[in-house]
Design a protein around this motif. Structure first.
Motif, PDB file in Angstrom:
ATOM      1  N   PHE A  34      62.302   1.387  48.790  1.00  0.00           N
ATOM      2  CA  PHE A  34      61.993   1.623  47.383  1.00  0.00           C
ATOM      3  C   PHE A  34      60.528   1.982  47.174  1.00  0.00           C
ATOM      4  N   ALA A  35      59.739   1.905  48.261  1.00  0.00           N
ATOM      5  CA  ALA A  35      58.298   2.138  48.159  1.00  0.00           C
ATOM      6  C   ALA A  35      57.883   3.283  49.081  1.00  0.00           C
ATOM      7  N   ASN A  36      56.576   3.442  49.270  1.00  0.00           N
ATOM      8  CA  ASN A  36      56.024   4.526  50.084  1.00  0.00           C
ATOM      9  C   ASN A  36      56.526   5.888  49.620  1.00  0.00           C
ATOM     10  N   GLY A  37      56.631   6.038  48.296  1.00  0.00           N
ATOM     11  CA  GLY A  37      57.114   7.292  47.731  1.00  0.00           C
ATOM     12  C   GLY A  37      56.028   8.069  47.003  1.00  0.00           C
ATOM     13  N   LEU A  38      54.778   7.855  47.377  1.00  0.00           N
ATOM     14  CA  LEU A  38      53.660   8.462  46.656  1.00  0.00           C
ATOM     15  C   LEU A  38      53.514   9.943  47.012  1.00  0.00           C
ATOM     16  N   CYS A  39      53.380  10.787  45.973  1.00  0.00           N
ATOM     17  CA  CYS A  39      53.179  12.227  46.141  1.00  0.00           C
ATOM     18  C   CYS A  39      51.988  12.674  45.299  1.00  0.00           C
ATOM     19  N   PHE A  40      51.409  13.801  45.688  1.00  0.00           N
ATOM     20  CA  PHE A  40      50.281  14.365  44.961  1.00  0.00           C
ATOM     21  C   PHE A  40      50.526  15.855  44.729  1.00  0.00           C
ATOM     22  N   SER A  41      49.835  16.409  43.748  1.00  0.00           N
ATOM     23  CA  SER A  41      49.874  17.860  43.580  1.00  0.00           C
ATOM     24  C   SER A  41      49.090  18.495  44.721  1.00  0.00           C
ATOM     25  N   LYS A  42      49.541  19.675  45.144  1.00  0.00           N
ATOM     26  CA  LYS A  42      48.876  20.343  46.268  1.00  0.00           C
ATOM     27  C   LYS A  42      47.462  20.750  45.914  1.00  0.00           C
ATOM     28  N   ASN A  43      47.266  21.133  44.646  1.00  0.00           N
ATOM     29  CA  ASN A  43      45.948  21.564  44.184  1.00  0.00           C
ATOM     30  C   ASN A  43      45.514  20.727  42.989  1.00  0.00           C
ATOM     31  N   PRO A  44      44.216  20.635  42.753  1.00  0.00           N
ATOM     32  CA  PRO A  44      43.748  19.932  41.544  1.00  0.00           C
ATOM     33  C   PRO A  44      44.251  20.642  40.292  1.00  0.00           C
ATOM     34  N   LEU A  45      44.408  19.889  39.218  1.00  0.00           N
ATOM     35  CA  LEU A  45      44.841  20.459  37.952  1.00  0.00           C
ATOM     36  C   LEU A  45      43.649  21.011  37.183  1.00  0.00           C
ATOM     37  N   ASN A  46      43.916  22.008  36.364  1.00  0.00           N
ATOM     38  CA  ASN A  46      42.929  22.515  35.425  1.00  0.00           C
ATOM     39  C   ASN A  46      43.138  21.829  34.081  1.00  0.00           C
ATOM     40  N   PRO A  47      42.124  21.793  33.232  1.00  0.00           N
ATOM     41  CA  PRO A  47      42.312  21.217  31.889  1.00  0.00           C
ATOM     42  C   PRO A  47      43.444  21.929  31.148  1.00  0.00           C
ATOM     43  N   GLY A  48      44.337  21.140  30.561  1.00  0.00           N
ATOM     44  CA  GLY A  48      45.450  21.712  29.815  1.00  0.00           C
ATOM     45  C   GLY A  48      46.611  22.178  30.673  1.00  0.00           C
ATOM     46  N   GLU A  49      46.519  22.015  31.974  1.00  0.00           N
ATOM     47  CA  GLU A  49      47.589  22.426  32.894  1.00  0.00           C
ATOM     48  C   GLU A  49      48.485  21.228  33.182  1.00  0.00           C
ATOM     49  N   ILE A  50      49.752  21.328  32.850  1.00  0.00           N
ATOM     50  CA  ILE A  50      50.659  20.195  33.014  1.00  0.00           C
ATOM     51  C   ILE A  50      51.326  20.225  34.387  1.00  0.00           C
ATOM     52  N   PHE A  51      51.415  19.064  35.003  1.00  0.00           N
ATOM     53  CA  PHE A  51      52.202  18.903  36.228  1.00  0.00           C
ATOM     54  C   PHE A  51      53.503  18.251  35.802  1.00  0.00           C
ATOM     55  N   LEU A  52      54.585  19.030  35.812  1.00  0.00           N
ATOM     56  CA  LEU A  52      55.852  18.625  35.216  1.00  0.00           C
ATOM     57  C   LEU A  52      56.916  18.445  36.291  1.00  0.00           C
ATOM     58  N   VAL A  53      57.605  17.303  36.263  1.00  0.00           N
ATOM     59  CA  VAL A  53      58.688  17.055  37.211  1.00  0.00           C
ATOM     60  C   VAL A  53      59.954  16.675  36.456  1.00  0.00           C
ATOM     61  N   GLU A  54      61.083  16.954  37.073  1.00  0.00           N
ATOM     62  CA  GLU A  54      62.375  16.539  36.532  1.00  0.00           C
ATOM     63  C   GLU A  54      63.014  15.544  37.487  1.00  0.00           C
ATOM     64  N   ILE A  55      63.571  14.474  36.936  1.00  0.00           N
ATOM     65  CA  ILE A  55      64.269  13.487  37.760  1.00  0.00           C
ATOM     66  C   ILE A  55      65.617  14.068  38.162  1.00  0.00           C
ATOM     67  N   GLU A  56      65.820  14.278  39.452  1.00  0.00           N
ATOM     68  CA  GLU A  56      67.065  14.890  39.936  1.00  0.00           C
ATOM     69  C   GLU A  56      68.086  13.866  40.406  1.00  0.00           C
ATOM     70  N   ASP A  57      67.604  12.757  40.953  1.00  0.00           N
ATOM     71  CA  ASP A  57      68.552  11.773  41.484  1.00  0.00           C
ATOM     72  C   ASP A  57      67.968  10.372  41.323  1.00  0.00           C
ATOM     73  N   LYS A  58      68.858   9.418  41.185  1.00  0.00           N
ATOM     74  CA  LYS A  58      68.462   8.020  41.037  1.00  0.00           C
ATOM     75  C   LYS A  58      69.204   7.180  42.071  1.00  0.00           C
ATOM     76  N   GLU A  59      68.719   5.968  42.272  1.00  0.00           N
ATOM     77  CA  GLU A  59      69.334   5.055  43.235  1.00  0.00           C
ATOM     78  C   GLU A  59      69.481   3.683  42.589  1.00  0.00           C
ATOM     79  N   LEU A  60      70.701   3.225  42.471  1.00  0.00           N
ATOM     80  CA  LEU A  60      70.962   1.936  41.835  1.00  0.00           C
ATOM     81  C   LEU A  60      70.520   0.793  42.732  1.00  0.00           C
ATOM     82  N   GLY A  61      70.269  -0.338  42.110  1.00  0.00           N
ATOM     83  CA  GLY A  61      69.957  -1.544  42.871  1.00  0.00           C
ATOM     84  C   GLY A  61      68.484  -1.885  42.925  1.00  0.00           C
TER      85      GLY A  61
END
Length: 288
Positions: A34-61
């Motif tokens: 359930f851990a060690n799932g840390l991710c980063f953007s490949k490049n730094p963000l610019n002001p006003g630039e959104i890093f947007l993700v969609e939840i595709e799958d979940k895991e119960l429990g």
């Protein structure tokens, strides 16, 4: 916003030990635990630039969900990727991360008192469920998608990609309307969550979290912008897999224009299956 035109978002190759990226670098899956799932953007963000993700799958429990924010640490400079964003990455300093819960983590600004009152905090902020502060707003219905852009402190983000769509089916047209009304729980599949920072004064910025097209307010204030800021996404616990949603800030791509033209001439998304179109274009029209 000229700096972010045609910029393709990817996850950084440096990530948690339980994360597996797809070949495109845009989908991150936690393969075990359930851990060690840390991710980063490949490049730094610019002001006003959104890093947007969609939840595709979940895991119960598991208890807990996606965590998102910003860090001034270059992922390549980390000796080891922290096991958790909260508290491990936060303890390293220069990081601002918040956990997404089933209720909107809307920041409610507290108005300063008319007169100083002891040790009361003036101008602070807290995390809450976003109840309106004025009674007259209680009877005012929420209306979304009234503008093609979401405006955050004079920064404009195209609304088109901020809200997901239901999976194609008989009742997709009904469900999609509910999505636009922001009826989708923040931690559900198809929910779209983003992080963006906006300048407030020279050298500093506020971090905003956007959930399904709604600005949750300034979750962190006066973030120093002297160093590049990377997006942080922790694929934690019940959140199993996320994918990056590309946001177009300038002119629409040819792919988007084709989708818009097709959608204007079909009654329902399921009708796409009968059209003689490339499969990749059909999937784009169905899901985006």
């Amino acid at each position: 916003m000229a700096d972010v035109l045609d910029k393709f978002m990817e996850f950084h190759p440096v990530h948690g030990t339980n994360v597996q990226l797809d070949p495109s670098g845009t989908r991150a899956t936690r393969v075990e635990s359930f851990a060690n799932g840390l991710c980063f953007s490949k490049n730094p963000l610019n002001p006003g630039e959104i890093f947007l993700v969609e939840i595709e799958d979940k895991e119960l429990g598991w208890c807990g969900h996606l965590r998102i924010g910003l860090t001034a640490h270059d992922p390549r400079s980390l000796e080891t990727v922290p096991e958790y964003s909260l508290p491990d990455l936060m303890d390293l300093g220069k990081s601002w991360v918040f956990a997404i819960t089933r209720n909107h983590n809307r920041v409610v600004e507290e108005q300063p008192p008319a007169e100083p009152a002891g040790d009361d905090l003036a101008g602070g902020h807290r995390l809450g469920r976003g109840e309106p502060e004025q009674e007259e707003e209680l009877s005012r219905p929420k209306v979304f998608f009234t503008s093609p852009h979401l405006c955050i402190e004079k920064m404009y983000i195209p609304m088109d990609k901020l809200v997901g769509r239901s999976r194609p089916g008989r009742y997709s047209h009904i469900l999609d309307d509910l999505y636009k009304l922001n009826a989708l729980p923040p931690t559900a599949r198809r929910s779209r969550i983003g992080v963006v920072y906006v300048p407030r004064e020279p050298g500093f910025a506020d971090m905003h979290i956007v959930i399904n097209g709604e600005d949750m307010g300034a979750s962190a204030k006066r973030i120093p912008t002297s160093q590049p800021l990377y997006a942080v996404v922790d694929v934690f616990a019940a959140t199993k897999c996320v994918r990056i949603v590309q946001v177009e800030y300038g002119f629409a791509s040819l792919q988007t224009l084709c989708r818009q033209a097709i959608q204007k001439n079909i009654v329902h998304r399921m009708a796409l299956d009968w059209l003689e179109l490339p499969e990749i274009l059909k999937n784009f029209c169905k899901y985006e």
